[in-house]
Design an enzyme around this catalytic site. Structure first.
Site: not given
Ligand SMILES: Nc1ncnc2c1ncn2[C@@H]1O[C@H](COP(=O)(O)OP(=O)(O)OP(=O)(O)O)[C@@H](O)[C@H]1O
Ligand SMILES: [Mg+2]
Length: 333
Positions: A33, A35, A37, A40, A149
């Site tokens: 996924g 976000g 910034m 992942v 957050d």
């Molecule tokens: N440890 C993990 N294991 C599995 N999936 C994960 C893990 N960490 C994050 N993800 C997935 O990756 C996605 C993207 O994470 P990311 O933190 O980049 O974005 P966000 O939290 O949705 O948005 P933002 O950038 O506003 O913080 C998450 O929404 C989640 O579904």
């Protein structure tokens, strides 16, 4: 403020660019996924031969000294907290100008996806999730670490162990927010800040924050799990910012008839504009909410697990298959 797409500066629009490549000792396997910034990935830890979640932060963040310092500090503190509801951090650092963080790969979905799929949750399920996130936040606060957050995208929901614990919830991304930088003037106009639906008034006004900003964020999330939307839905970011600072939250009992009216007072306190008026801990908030919901018409709905009479009561019958993360253990037996 949230205008434009959620550009990260990483191989945006070309998610496959990194697939198969080795980054800091991890082989990138799949994009999980992205976000505003970071991106992942599911990746393979080549040293320890295991699957991890590898988060690569946008290169611009490595150039922001404030962020870098906080990243180094907070990933160290987050890694030092051993808690069942906090995603374990394995490694964090910088490679080729990109900050990265390697953590446990959580098989499941985040709460935003869950809410998108299921809509408002049965109170029992909302309560189980709230209690797990609350315990994680209180543990972090005991280490002087403020999350900043708390939002559905940072709450990962995996399969639980049995009918009494149908889901296991992990909190992730401590301190990894641009909001506290942006809202205090570090961000250039037009840069992506992220959702403002869960941000506490003191974060908006740039005042120092403590654990009570997470009480506020958690309350917004729990409100959404019960009502289907966070307390302050507005047409523009500016209107949301305004509402977070000045508008009273709508009564939950009006949005979700059947829930005890006593819960409204609990949310009013958890969402108080000044931190001093809020609950001192997240678990206190969740305990009060539970008591309030038990006190009214929806009483038994909050009861967690098998004994619950709510629609999310655990299944009766043989225990379900072990969750994915427990499979290696079960196979040995
Ligand atoms: N440890 C993990 N294991 C599995 N999936 C994960 C893990 N960490 C994050 N993800 C997935 O990756 C996605 C993207 O994470 P990311 O933190 O980049 O974005 P966000 O939290 O949705 O948005 P933002 O950038 O506003 O913080 C998450 O929404 C989640 O579904
Ligand atoms: Mg996140």
């Amino acid at each position: 403020m949230t205008g434009g797409d959620r550009e990260t500066g990483l191989p945006a629009g070309r998610p496959s660019g990194l697939l198969g490549r080795e980054v800091a000792g991890y082989r990138v396997e799949d994009e999980i996924g992205r976000g505003g910034m970071a991106v992942v990935y599911r990746a393979h830890d080549l040293r320890l031969d295991r699957t991890v979640a590898l988060k690569l932060l946008a290169p611009e963040l490595a150039r922001n000294d404030t962020f870098r310092k906080r990243f180094a500090h907070e990933s160290r503190v987050a890694a030092s907290i051993d808690h069942p509801h906090i995603v374990p951090v394995f490694d964090a650092g910088e490679t080729e100008g990109v900050l990265y963080i390697a953590m446990r790969y959580v098989a499941g979905q985040d709460l935003a996806a869950l809410l998108g799929r299921e809509g408002p949750l049965p109170p029992a399920k909302a309560g189980r999730i709230a209690a797990q996130v609350a315990s994680a936040l209180d543990a972090a606060h005991a280490h002087d670490l403020v999350h900043r957050d708390v939002k559905p995208g940072n709450i990962l929901v995996a399969e639980g162990t049995d009918g009494d614990h149908p889901e296991h919830v992990y909190l992730t991304d401590f301190g990894l927010t641009k909001k506290s930088l942006s809202l205090t003037g570090f961000t250039t106009v037009g840069e992506f800040v992220g959702t403002l639906d869960y941000v506490a008034p003191e974060q908006i006004s740039g005042k120092p924050v403590d654990g009570r900003c997470d009480v506020y964020g958690l309350a917004c999330v729990v409100f959404e799990t019960l009502a289907g939307a966070p307390p302050f839905r507005r047409d523009t970011d500016w209107a949301v910012l305004w509402a977070q600072q000045y508008d009273p939250p709508p009564p939950l009992s009006e949005l979700r008839p059947g829930l005890a009216g006593a819960a409204d007072a609990v949310f009013a306190r958890a969402l108080a504009k000044t931190p001093e008026e809020r609950y001192g801990t997240c678990l206190e908030f969740v305990a009060e909410l539970r008591a309030a919901l038990l006190s009214g018409a929806g009483a038994t709905q909050w009861e967690p697990g098998r004994g619950a009479s709510g629609s999310s009561a655990g299944p009766v019958g043989p225990p379900p298959a072990p969750p994915a993360w427990a499979r290696p253990v079960f196979r040995e037996v």
